[in-house]
Design a protein around this motif. Structure first.
Motif, mmCIF file in Angstrom:
data_model
loop_
_atom_site.group_PDB
_atom_site.id
_atom_site.type_symbol
_atom_site.label_atom_id
_atom_site.label_comp_id
_atom_site.label_asym_id
_atom_site.label_seq_id
_atom_site.Cartn_x
_atom_site.Cartn_y
_atom_site.Cartn_z
ATOM 1 N N ALA A 78 0.873 -1.130 0.018
ATOM 2 C CA ALA A 78 -0.096 0.169 -0.073
ATOM 3 C C ALA A 78 0.912 1.117 -0.041
ATOM 4 O O ALA A 78 0.435 2.249 -0.832
ATOM 5 N N ASN A 79 2.037 1.166 0.682
ATOM 6 C CA ASN A 79 2.979 2.326 0.697
ATOM 7 C C ASN A 79 4.217 1.732 0.311
ATOM 8 O O ASN A 79 4.844 1.006 1.144
ATOM 9 N N THR A 80 4.817 1.979 -0.941
ATOM 10 C CA THR A 80 6.010 1.297 -1.123
ATOM 11 C C THR A 80 7.381 2.182 -0.468
ATOM 12 O O THR A 80 8.450 1.586 -0.766
ATOM 13 N N THR A 81 7.173 3.234 0.263
ATOM 14 C CA THR A 81 8.407 3.864 0.912
ATOM 15 C C THR A 81 8.648 2.800 2.141
ATOM 16 O O THR A 81 8.029 2.536 2.873
ATOM 17 N N SER A 82 10.106 2.631 2.117
ATOM 18 C CA SER A 82 10.481 1.781 3.192
ATOM 19 C C SER A 82 11.059 2.340 4.356
ATOM 20 O O SER A 82 11.278 3.703 4.074
ATOM 21 N N LYS A 83 11.378 1.640 5.736
ATOM 22 C CA LYS A 83 12.135 2.174 6.622
ATOM 23 C C LYS A 83 13.158 1.390 6.915
ATOM 24 O O LYS A 83 13.125 -0.025 6.452
ATOM 25 N N VAL A 84 14.099 1.548 7.575
ATOM 26 C CA VAL A 84 15.080 0.567 8.033
ATOM 27 C C VAL A 84 14.409 -0.259 9.478
ATOM 28 O O VAL A 84 13.954 -0.026 10.137
ATOM 29 N N GLY A 137 6.474 -9.992 -17.325
ATOM 30 C CA GLY A 137 7.268 -10.571 -18.382
ATOM 31 C C GLY A 137 6.965 -10.400 -19.806
ATOM 32 O O GLY A 137 7.454 -10.895 -20.631
ATOM 33 N N GLY A 138 5.355 -10.061 -19.962
ATOM 34 C CA GLY A 138 5.017 -9.807 -21.105
ATOM 35 C C GLY A 138 5.006 -8.501 -21.688
ATOM 36 O O GLY A 138 5.843 -7.975 -22.581
ATOM 37 N N SER A 139 4.215 -7.370 -20.971
ATOM 38 C CA SER A 139 4.564 -5.980 -21.537
ATOM 39 C C SER A 139 5.728 -5.344 -21.053
ATOM 40 O O SER A 139 6.038 -4.183 -21.769
ATOM 41 N N PHE A 140 6.434 -5.771 -20.167
ATOM 42 C CA PHE A 140 7.855 -5.426 -19.587
ATOM 43 C C PHE A 140 7.413 -3.688 -18.985
ATOM 44 O O PHE A 140 8.368 -3.192 -18.665
ATOM 45 N N LYS A 141 6.198 -3.913 -18.378
ATOM 46 C CA LYS A 141 5.974 -2.574 -17.741
ATOM 47 C C LYS A 141 6.367 -2.820 -16.366
ATOM 48 O O LYS A 141 6.310 -3.942 -15.495
ATOM 49 N N GLU A 142 6.961 -1.742 -15.685
ATOM 50 C CA GLU A 142 7.666 -1.692 -14.358
ATOM 51 C C GLU A 142 6.838 -1.226 -13.277
ATOM 52 O O GLU A 142 6.064 -0.258 -13.379
ATOM 53 N N THR A 143 6.743 -1.939 -12.313
ATOM 54 C CA THR A 143 6.227 -1.636 -11.223
ATOM 55 C C THR A 143 6.883 -1.564 -9.938
ATOM 56 O O THR A 143 7.549 -2.411 -9.540
ATOM 57 N N LYS A 144 6.983 -0.475 -9.185
ATOM 58 C CA LYS A 144 7.741 -0.187 -7.984
ATOM 59 C C LYS A 144 6.916 -0.921 -6.710
ATOM 60 O O LYS A 144 6.087 -0.743 -6.701
ATOM 61 N N LEU A 145 7.875 -1.716 -6.247
ATOM 62 C CA LEU A 145 7.512 -2.652 -4.902
ATOM 63 C C LEU A 145 7.971 -2.150 -3.821
ATOM 64 O O LEU A 145 7.480 -2.012 -2.837
#
Length: 565
Positions: free
Chosen positions: A152-158, A499-507
């Motif tokens: 839901a929030n891709t920003t990480s923390k240590v 693997g098909g479209s090569f669209k990039e999604t940030k995790l």
């Protein structure tokens, strides 16, 4: 693992020599990955230990594209590279980036003559750890639908950090693994299990000596294997890498410890893998295969044919890189084996003149080599061979020149150690070399794909973005999981590439702080082990160093980041 005195500051590690029991040494590889030749250094004692990392200010601190120092071993292992300095990463940090270089005791050998026939079995081995990814199932790089979800929030923390231990001598800490219950990491003469979220110690498995090699494979029930020294030797010497152990990562137990002998001498190993329920170890002095649960010897070398299994690739299938003959007439045989019996299921014979090969994937079978030293950068990667597991026939050969692709393979000893490449969807995914970006003074690169049936590029291309460089880590079903090194004012990222479209999604994206940027630089995929799974990123060192070679800043054995949802 005790070591010889460190080299002068900013010198590359010098390689240890042969021990008293000498055999013909393998052909010398090219000098290491773009690193200039260094003046001669004093001879170093002993064998079976890694060379020293550089001391003083870190020559690798300014990170560039994808350079792989590797985990080379042996008396002629390549030196380390100095990656080029990105123009946009000014005024970064003093850190230490280290690699493992473990030499071989070359004593009396035992030879194994593989016999033909036999059938494979279904795999229950996941690829997890060894510095290239996280949990994975099924075929190498495949396994149905992807399991990674976008937080839901891709920003990480240590989440937590483990300080890098200082030692009396340079010590290997290679090996990191991730299961549903634990994140585990090799330390100095031990393996420690941590809570994946808090970093609390769940268990410690002590070892009588330092780790030499660690399998990147984990069975479905959370078991893996390591090779280690039987004791901690005095400084500047080695006790050899003769001990093999299976580790239950979920339970925190050493299940068994084994060794084999040639006469009265314990055989040293240079690699270890897990395939189905078999642990396989190999090297020029001999090899063996053990039952993962009990440690019972399943098969081992037999005298007779002047060949040896240089190493193995594991996972869904077991693949041997077998060398027969010597010198210009020597040949490599790529054999798919029945893990339980060692019988040959299929075999592909490479042309003479290819001295080393690396197993990129066992299912589908993909092997990389530096043909006639044509890569020109010591990467061990100039050509890729796509081979049919069932028949042993070559499907296609792909030219992957070192000037174009930023893949680094060991090949000399640890045949499963390739970085910058992954396999899935019957395709080969490669990181390109870094080049100028579109912005002023920026650098970037891409991931491109090749069809393993035709050898042709598919036209798929994932651009890292201006100021970023991208490295494939592993597959998640049909998708590529990759790490993106960021410019100085951005945080490193984990992304999923369709693997098909090569669209990039940030995790996941790390915070932009001086401390985190220093960690990202010193523990990047070029030099360290990087695992990602379900919003959790683990970066870990493969070296613990002497106090005298430590930098002024904080250094970490492990740094863990999480998105929290």
């Amino acid at each position: 693992m005790t070591q010889p005195p460190p080299p002068p500051p900013n010198q590359p590690p010098q390689q240890p020599g042969f021990g008293p029991a000498q055999q013909p040494r393998p052909p010398a590889p090219q000098p290491g990955y773009g690193y200039p030749q260094q003046p001669p250094q004093p001879a170093q004692p002993g064998y079976g230990y890694p060379a020293q990392p550089p001391t003083g200010p870190n020559p690798y601190a300014q990170q560039s594209g994808y350079g792989y120092p590797g985990y080379p071993g042996g008396p002629t292992a390549p030196t380390m590279p100095i990656p080029s300095k990105p123009k946009n990463n000014a005024a970064l940090f003093i850190v230490i980036a280290a690699v493992v270089a473990i030499a071989l005791i070359v004593g009396g050998g035992i030879w194994y003559a593989h016999s033909s026939g036999g059938d494979g079995k279904k795999d229950d081995t996941a690829s997890s750890g060894g510095g290239t990814g996280g949990k994975d199932t099924g075929k190498d790089g495949e396994g149905g639908k992807g399991t990674e979800k976008v937080p839901a929030n891709t920003t990480s923390k240590v989440l937590f950090q483990v300080p890098l231990p200082t030692t009396k001598d340079t010590t290997v800490t290679a090996g990191s693994w991730l299961t549903d219950k634990v994140y585990a990491k090799s330390g100095v003469g031990e393996i420690v299990g941590y809570d994946p979220d808090s970093g609390a110690k769940l268990w410690t498995v002590p070892l009588p000596g330092p780790v030499c090699y660690a399998s990147g494979r984990v069975s479905a029930d959370g078991r893996t294997a390591v090779v280690f020294q039987p004791r901690t030797p005095p400084k500047g010497s080695s006790a050899g890498c003769s001990q093999v152990a299976a580790i239950d990562l979920n339970a925190g137990k050493r299940l068994w410890t084994k060794s084999i002998k040639s006469g009265d001498i314990a055989v040293d190993f240079n690699n270890v893998t897990v395939a189905q329920q078999t642990v396989a170890v190999g090297g020029t002095s001999g090899g063996a295969a053990f039952d993962l649960s009990s440690g019972t010897v399943r098969w081992q070398p037999k005298p007779g044919d002047g060949c040896y299994d240089a190493g193995y690739g594991g996972g869904t299938k077991l693949v041997a890189v077998r060398r027969c003959g010597s010198g210009d007439t020597g040949q490599l045989h790529i054999q798919t084996l029945d893990p339980a019996s060692g019988k040959v299921i299929s075999e592909y014979t490479m042309t003479s003149g290819i001295d080393y090969a690396s197993v990129v994937s066992t299912d589908p079978l993909v092997v990389a080599a530096d043909v006639n030293d044509s890569a020109g950068d010591g990467s061990g990667f100039s050509d890729v061979f796509s081979i049919d597991n069932r028949t042993g026939k070559l499907r296609t050969r792909i030219s992957t020149p070192g000037s174009s692709y930023a893949v680094r393979c060991d090949g000399i000893y640890e045949v499963e150690k390739c970085k910058g490449v992954t396999v899935g969807n019957d395709r080969l995914y490669l990181a390109t070399e870094e080049h100028d970006g579109s912005g002023d003074g920026t650098r970037t690169n891409e991931i491109v794909a090749f069809d393993l049936a035709t050898g042709e590029q598919t036209g798929q291309r994932a651009d890292a973005g201006n100021g970023y460089t991208i490295t494939p880590l592993r597959m998640d079903g049909p998708n590529v999981i990759a790490y993106k090194n960021a410019p100085y004012d951005k945080g490193g990222q984990i992304v999923s590439i369709d693997g098909g479209s090569f669209k990039e999604t940030k995790l996941l994206e790390n915070p932009v702080t001086v401390a985190v940027k220093a960690i990202e630089t010193s523990l990047s995929p070029e030099y360290a082990e990087v695992l990602y799974s379900q919003g959790h990123l683990y970066m870990s060192a493969v070296y613990a160093r002497t106090a005298s070679s430590s930098s002024a800043g904080k250094e970490y054995l492990v740094a863990a980041f999480g998105t929290g949802g």
